[in-house]
Design a protein around this motif. Structure first.
Motif, mmCIF file in Angstrom:
data_model
loop_
_atom_site.group_PDB
_atom_site.id
_atom_site.type_symbol
_atom_site.label_atom_id
_atom_site.label_comp_id
_atom_site.label_asym_id
_atom_site.label_seq_id
_atom_site.Cartn_x
_atom_site.Cartn_y
_atom_site.Cartn_z
ATOM 1 N N PHE A 32 50.164 51.534 44.523
ATOM 2 C CA PHE A 32 48.661 51.203 44.572
ATOM 3 C C PHE A 32 48.086 50.836 43.435
ATOM 4 C CE2 PHE A 32 49.728 52.969 48.717
ATOM 5 C CZ PHE A 32 48.306 53.127 49.199
ATOM 6 N N SER A 33 47.194 49.753 43.766
ATOM 7 C CA SER A 33 46.464 49.062 43.026
ATOM 8 C C SER A 33 45.102 49.077 43.399
ATOM 9 C CB SER A 33 46.663 47.339 42.594
ATOM 10 O OG SER A 33 45.874 46.710 41.767
ATOM 11 N N SER A 34 44.058 48.006 43.078
ATOM 12 C CA SER A 34 42.889 48.341 43.829
ATOM 13 C C SER A 34 42.143 46.930 43.621
ATOM 14 C CB SER A 34 41.858 49.440 42.761
ATOM 15 O OG SER A 34 40.496 49.266 43.241
ATOM 16 N N ALA A 35 41.253 46.716 44.708
ATOM 17 C CA ALA A 35 40.461 45.341 44.760
ATOM 18 C C ALA A 35 39.523 45.577 43.468
ATOM 19 C CB ALA A 35 39.903 45.054 46.022
ATOM 20 N N SER A 36 39.306 46.487 42.928
ATOM 21 C CA SER A 36 38.364 46.405 42.091
ATOM 22 C C SER A 36 38.566 45.461 40.677
ATOM 23 C CB SER A 36 38.128 47.713 41.448
ATOM 24 O OG SER A 36 39.383 48.286 40.763
ATOM 25 N N TYR A 37 39.818 45.445 40.512
ATOM 26 C CA TYR A 37 40.217 44.512 39.387
ATOM 27 C C TYR A 37 39.953 42.822 40.041
ATOM 28 C CZ TYR A 37 44.409 42.152 41.070
ATOM 29 O OH TYR A 37 45.044 41.292 42.101
ATOM 30 N N GLY A 38 40.325 42.675 41.141
ATOM 31 C CA GLY A 38 40.117 41.358 41.415
ATOM 32 C C GLY A 38 38.620 40.974 41.757
ATOM 33 N N GLY A 55 40.728 47.647 49.363
ATOM 34 C CA GLY A 55 39.108 47.791 49.193
ATOM 35 C C GLY A 55 38.618 48.995 49.189
ATOM 36 N N TRP A 56 37.274 48.924 49.188
ATOM 37 C CA TRP A 56 36.496 50.044 49.182
ATOM 38 C C TRP A 56 36.682 51.023 50.717
ATOM 39 C CZ3 TRP A 56 30.480 50.708 48.420
ATOM 40 C CH2 TRP A 56 30.300 52.072 47.993
ATOM 41 N N VAL A 57 37.483 51.922 50.583
ATOM 42 C CA VAL A 57 38.046 52.848 51.579
ATOM 43 C C VAL A 57 37.063 54.161 51.527
ATOM 44 C CG1 VAL A 57 39.678 53.943 52.795
ATOM 45 C CG2 VAL A 57 40.078 52.129 51.420
ATOM 46 N N ALA A 77 51.500 41.310 46.267
ATOM 47 C CA ALA A 77 50.232 42.090 46.459
ATOM 48 C C ALA A 77 49.548 41.860 47.675
ATOM 49 C CB ALA A 77 49.280 41.728 45.222
ATOM 50 N N LEU A 78 49.800 42.959 48.565
ATOM 51 C CA LEU A 78 49.073 42.966 49.784
ATOM 52 C C LEU A 78 47.612 43.706 49.694
ATOM 53 C CD1 LEU A 78 49.124 42.398 52.921
ATOM 54 C CD2 LEU A 78 50.219 44.763 53.042
ATOM 55 N N VAL A 79 46.546 42.677 50.034
ATOM 56 C CA VAL A 79 45.292 43.003 49.786
ATOM 57 C C VAL A 79 44.512 43.423 51.371
ATOM 58 C CG1 VAL A 79 43.007 42.316 49.361
ATOM 59 C CG2 VAL A 79 44.788 41.438 47.894
ATOM 60 N N ASP A 96 41.251 44.596 52.329
ATOM 61 C CA ASP A 96 39.723 45.080 51.887
ATOM 62 C C ASP A 96 38.655 44.331 52.745
ATOM 63 O OD1 ASP A 96 39.856 42.140 51.175
ATOM 64 O OD2 ASP A 96 39.065 42.527 49.075
ATOM 65 N N GLY A 97 39.092 43.829 53.848
ATOM 66 C CA GLY A 97 38.194 43.185 54.616
ATOM 67 C C GLY A 97 37.703 41.727 54.458
ATOM 68 N N GLY A 98 38.483 41.186 53.431
ATOM 69 C CA GLY A 98 38.084 40.093 53.030
ATOM 70 C C GLY A 98 36.957 39.685 52.024
ATOM 71 N N VAL A 99 37.444 40.624 50.992
ATOM 72 C CA VAL A 99 36.503 40.226 49.640
ATOM 73 C C VAL A 99 37.244 39.334 48.563
ATOM 74 C CG1 VAL A 99 35.328 41.483 48.006
ATOM 75 C CG2 VAL A 99 35.379 42.477 50.201
ATOM 76 N N VAL A 100 38.437 39.972 48.249
ATOM 77 C CA VAL A 100 39.395 39.387 47.305
ATOM 78 C C VAL A 100 40.143 38.295 47.948
ATOM 79 C CG1 VAL A 100 41.115 39.669 45.550
ATOM 80 C CG2 VAL A 100 39.247 41.374 45.634
ATOM 81 N N PHE A 101 40.149 37.135 47.449
ATOM 82 C CA PHE A 101 41.156 36.060 48.034
ATOM 83 C C PHE A 101 42.197 35.792 47.098
ATOM 84 C CE2 PHE A 101 37.222 35.500 50.202
ATOM 85 C CZ PHE A 101 37.549 35.428 51.518
#
Length: 255
Positions: free
Chosen positions: A144-150, A190-192, A244-246, A248-253
């Motif tokens: 597990f990573s996080s979209a926060s870095y992207g 993303g933000w869950v 890396a499978l993102v 997040d509802g489409g925030v980080v591309f």
């Protein structure tokens, strides 16, 4: 609503860090519902959760108390889980701590603790599980990573650094252990909106601003992450590794 099922996970032994609360508890339940055998570590008491899963699914997970900053204890728990359910063929490195902090207030000890929670376990659980996966003919690891870095988020720099590093670790381990039939991918949520997020950080204004950034105008819930985790663990993604499978509802591309 009906969700996809992954029948090849039935009977597999899945080891999950932080599998008794938050997103981790939802992931545990997802694997149990698929018929997998789940062992997990959790710092807080998860006995009542295990009883609930037994009653709901007739499939009780094996819970072991563990602070994942204690690597020797973490390895011992993995061994205990293997004695209980057989070789671990799916590893989910889920546990994390995203407590907010500021660079100018952060000490060396704070930094080391943060990475001992958010990055170091991903390395040493993989190190420990690989021999058994080799003997079993392969396996799957989900880091597990996080979209926060992207997104380049401020407010928790050590956490963001650790979550970025997980992608590099995932890719180098995928290259190293691919010849053994071991697939290693990163899941980037993303933000869950877990209970913790709602209690600590999810203000009405913050939620509105974040939703504006998403392509899909609906907040993420734990089930969105469960489905992606099961997909990466199953043979449905058998030729997918080092990715890396993102979600997040489409925030980080990516790409």
């Amino acid at each position: 609503m009906k969700y996809a099922t992954f029948h090849d996970l039935h009977g597999a032994h899945v080891f999950i860090t932080g599998g008794g609360s938050g997103i981790g508890a939802s992931i545990t339940e997802g694997f149990l519902a698929a018929g997998a055998r789940v062992s997990f570590v959790q710092r807080s008491d998860a006995s009542a959760f295990c009883d609930e899963m037994q009653e709901k699914h007739g499939n009780k997970p094996h819970y072991m108390p563990c602070d994942i900053t204690d690597i020797e204890r973490l390895k011992a728990c993995m061994d205990e889980g293997s004695r209980h359910f057989g070789a671990i063929t799916v590893l989910v490195n889920n546990a994390a701590n995203d407590t907010r902090h500021k660079t100018l207030d952060y000490s060396v000890e704070d930094w080391d603790w943060n990475h001992a929670v958010n990055l170091r376990p991903h390395f040493f659980t993989t190190q420990h599980v690989v021999p058994g996966m080799r003997e079993a003919g392969g396996g799957a690891i989900v880091n597990f990573s996080s979209a926060s870095y992207g997104m380049g988020n401020a407010g928790y720099p050590a956490y963001v650094a650790a979550k970025a590093a997980i992608l590099g670790l995932t890719r180098t381990h995928a290259r190293e252990f691919g010849p053994d039939g071991i697939r290693i991918n990163a899941l980037v949520p993303g933000w869950v909106l877990t209970d913790r997020q709602k209690e600590l950080w999810a203000t009405e204004e913050g939620l509105r601003e974040h939703l504006d950034k998403q392509c899909l105008k609906e907040h993420l819930v734990p089930q969105d992450i469960v489905d992606a985790t099961l997909f990466l663990a199953s043979k449905a993604s058998r030729m997918m590794t080092a990715q890396a499978l993102v979600v997040d509802g489409g925030v980080v591309f990516t790409g």
